[in-house]
Design a protein around this motif. Structure first.
Motif, PDB file in Angstrom:
ATOM      1  N   GLN A   1      10.041  -1.167  -9.017  1.00 43.95           N
ATOM      2  CA  GLN A   1      10.726   0.117  -9.229  1.00 43.95           C
ATOM      3  C   GLN A   1      10.018   1.284  -8.552  1.00 43.95           C
ATOM      4  O   GLN A   1      10.519   2.418  -8.575  1.00 43.95           O
ATOM      5  CB  GLN A   1      10.832   0.393 -10.730  1.00 43.95           C
ATOM      6  CG  GLN A   1      11.555  -0.715 -11.502  1.00 43.95           C
ATOM      7  CD  GLN A   1      11.386  -0.546 -13.003  1.00 43.95           C
ATOM      8  OE1 GLN A   1      11.781   0.479 -13.548  1.00 43.95           O
ATOM      9  NE2 GLN A   1      10.789  -1.516 -13.675  1.00 43.95           N
ATOM     10  N   VAL A   2       8.841   1.026  -7.989  1.00 41.57           N
ATOM     11  CA  VAL A   2       8.089   2.102  -7.330  1.00 41.57           C
ATOM     12  C   VAL A   2       8.730   2.419  -5.991  1.00 41.57           C
ATOM     13  O   VAL A   2       9.096   1.506  -5.237  1.00 41.57           O
ATOM     14  CB  VAL A   2       6.612   1.692  -7.141  1.00 41.57           C
ATOM     15  CG1 VAL A   2       5.882   2.682  -6.230  1.00 41.57           C
ATOM     16  CG2 VAL A   2       5.912   1.592  -8.492  1.00 41.57           C
ATOM     17  N   THR A   3       8.886   3.704  -5.681  1.00 42.57           N
ATOM     18  CA  THR A   3       9.542   4.079  -4.422  1.00 42.57           C
ATOM     19  C   THR A   3       8.695   5.021  -3.568  1.00 42.57           C
ATOM     20  O   THR A   3       9.077   5.301  -2.426  1.00 42.57           O
ATOM     21  CB  THR A   3      10.899   4.765  -4.699  1.00 42.57           C
ATOM     22  OG1 THR A   3      10.666   5.902  -5.535  1.00 42.57           O
ATOM     23  CG2 THR A   3      11.864   3.824  -5.382  1.00 42.57           C
ATOM     24  N   ILE A   4       7.565   5.517  -4.063  1.00 43.73           N
ATOM     25  CA  ILE A   4       6.768   6.457  -3.253  1.00 43.73           C
ATOM     26  C   ILE A   4       6.025   5.699  -2.150  1.00 43.73           C
ATOM     27  O   ILE A   4       5.802   4.490  -2.253  1.00 43.73           O
ATOM     28  CB  ILE A   4       5.760   7.246  -4.124  1.00 43.73           C
ATOM     29  CG1 ILE A   4       4.768   6.306  -4.812  1.00 43.73           C
ATOM     30  CG2 ILE A   4       6.486   8.136  -5.129  1.00 43.73           C
ATOM     31  CD1 ILE A   4       3.598   7.015  -5.479  1.00 43.73           C
ATOM     32  N   PRO A   5       5.632   6.394  -1.085  1.00 46.92           N
ATOM     33  CA  PRO A   5       4.849   5.741  -0.015  1.00 46.92           C
ATOM     34  C   PRO A   5       3.540   5.173  -0.559  1.00 46.92           C
ATOM     35  O   PRO A   5       2.864   5.809  -1.367  1.00 46.92           O
ATOM     36  CB  PRO A   5       4.572   6.889   0.970  1.00 46.92           C
ATOM     37  CG  PRO A   5       5.646   7.880   0.724  1.00 46.92           C
ATOM     38  CD  PRO A   5       5.954   7.791  -0.751  1.00 46.92           C
TER      39      PRO A   5
END
Lengths: 245, 245
Positions: B183-187
């Motif tokens: 679910q993580v979407t950050i760089p």
């Protein structure tokens, strides 16, 4: 080495098209390169087809020049305007058929396609290196950058003038290349596109593991074969700055 | 946030030891940070034990400061001078016994050790972030850098002020962390020591694969847990420059 055309491109970089016997090639030298300050040179590997690859190769060469390095490339045997090999064309057709059918690619097909290419290309690269290093404005050390990875591995193993290699894990790997990889000891920078449609990720990781080099770095990024992010190219450039300066 | 000591270290970096309630921590700010030019801040994760980790943390903080970033860290629950957790100590002993016996580490042990730590540490990091961002010389965006990777993953997921994370794949990973990673979407910039004796390489690769982020990069280098090469630290620093400036 016979220069057939030369011109200045961006930032004072001199681009020379040449032939070496029947092999066409391109040499790029930075404005800083001279007989009194010869430039290290990076051999630019590619999958074959100099004309189609030219924009990307010239971009990589400009980046080399920005770091004070010369760059050179030659056409691969059987690619571009060079005579086709019947066996290689057959192997390529077999490989395409397997990929299109979604079948696992048989190691025997890869061996038939890549091993003869390595056998022919590596001596050509070495002869090219002789010619490059005979130019007063080109000096050592030498780097190899790009694919075909089996060619890069063989060169890293047999050509002592190559001090560092940045390899692109984006091509099929013959089984014999794993044995050669174990004997490689020069610093390596391996680029892996995590979702490369034409590449077996696990095989790329296994090959990275196999290399005998004390310094080896794997940079994996998202995206397909041609989607290498700009920052990954910058990281690879810094690898060569560390080892060729 | 109660400052208990402050001093200037190299290059004009201001180091402040503080407590936040009962949690000890350290804040480093670059000389450029001011109310009119607040610095982005990078939260420095670590395995626990601020005193023992201080030299490495201060080194990372100096590198942050060289890029114009503040850096801050807090002690982990159950580490350093903070009260021990009986359950965590038991889990740690079980884990050490399994590792010493050469047995595979049971996921249940990892869950007992790491999940309560994540549950306690993440709210503390968020409270710390509130306090840091209330200082006039600290602004956004915020980065998280280091281990424990399960803490970094949870923070990347639940704390919207964190814009980018550099994670160190050098600690045991609870199974639930894989679901959070998707679910993580950050760089993300993930550092993996290829021969990390306390780490399961395949699990680290699987976790990297699981992350949902469009931009994620894996940098694998040779050597054990504490053998991260200097150039790998430089690469991680450039990742934050790309995303926090």
């Amino acid at each position: 080495m016979h220069v057939i055309a030369e011109r200045l491109i961006d930032d004072g970089v001199l681009e020379r098209e040449f032939t070496l016997g029947e092999i066409p090639g391109v040499l790029w030298t930075p404005p800083s390169a001279s007989a009194s300050a010869p430039a290290p040179v990076i051999l630019l590997g590619h999958p074959g087809g100099l004309n189609g690859m030219y924009p990307r190769l010239a971009g990589r060469a400009r980046q080399c020049a920005a770091n004070g390095f010369a760059a050179a490339t030659i056409e691969l045997p059987g690619s571009g305007d060079r005579p086709r090999s019947v066996d290689a064309e057959q192997a390529r057709a077999d490989l395409r058929r397997a990929v299109a059918a979604g079948e696992p690619v048989d190691g025997e097909i890869v061996d038939r396609l890549v091993l003869p290419l390595v056998e022919k290309a590596v001596p050509e690269w070495r002869t090219t290196l002789d010619a490059l290093l005979s130019l007063p404005e080109i000096g050592g050390p030498v780097g190899y950058s790009g694919g075909v990875i089996a060619i890069g591995v063989r060169l890293a193993l047999v050509e002592p003038r190559i001090a560092a290699a940045g390899l692109f894990a984006g091509s099929f790997v013959p089984r014999a290349t794993f044995d050669e990889a174990r004997q490689v000891t020069i610093p390596l920078h391996v680029l892996l596109q995590w979702d490369d449609e034409g590449n077996d990720r696990q095989m790329a990781l296994d090959l990275f593991d196999a290399f005998g080099s004390e310094e080896k770095t794997l940079h994996a990024n998202m995206g397909g074969h041609t989607g290498v992010p700009r920052f990954a190219g910058d990281d690879a450039a810094r690898f060569f700055v560390r080892h060729l300066r």
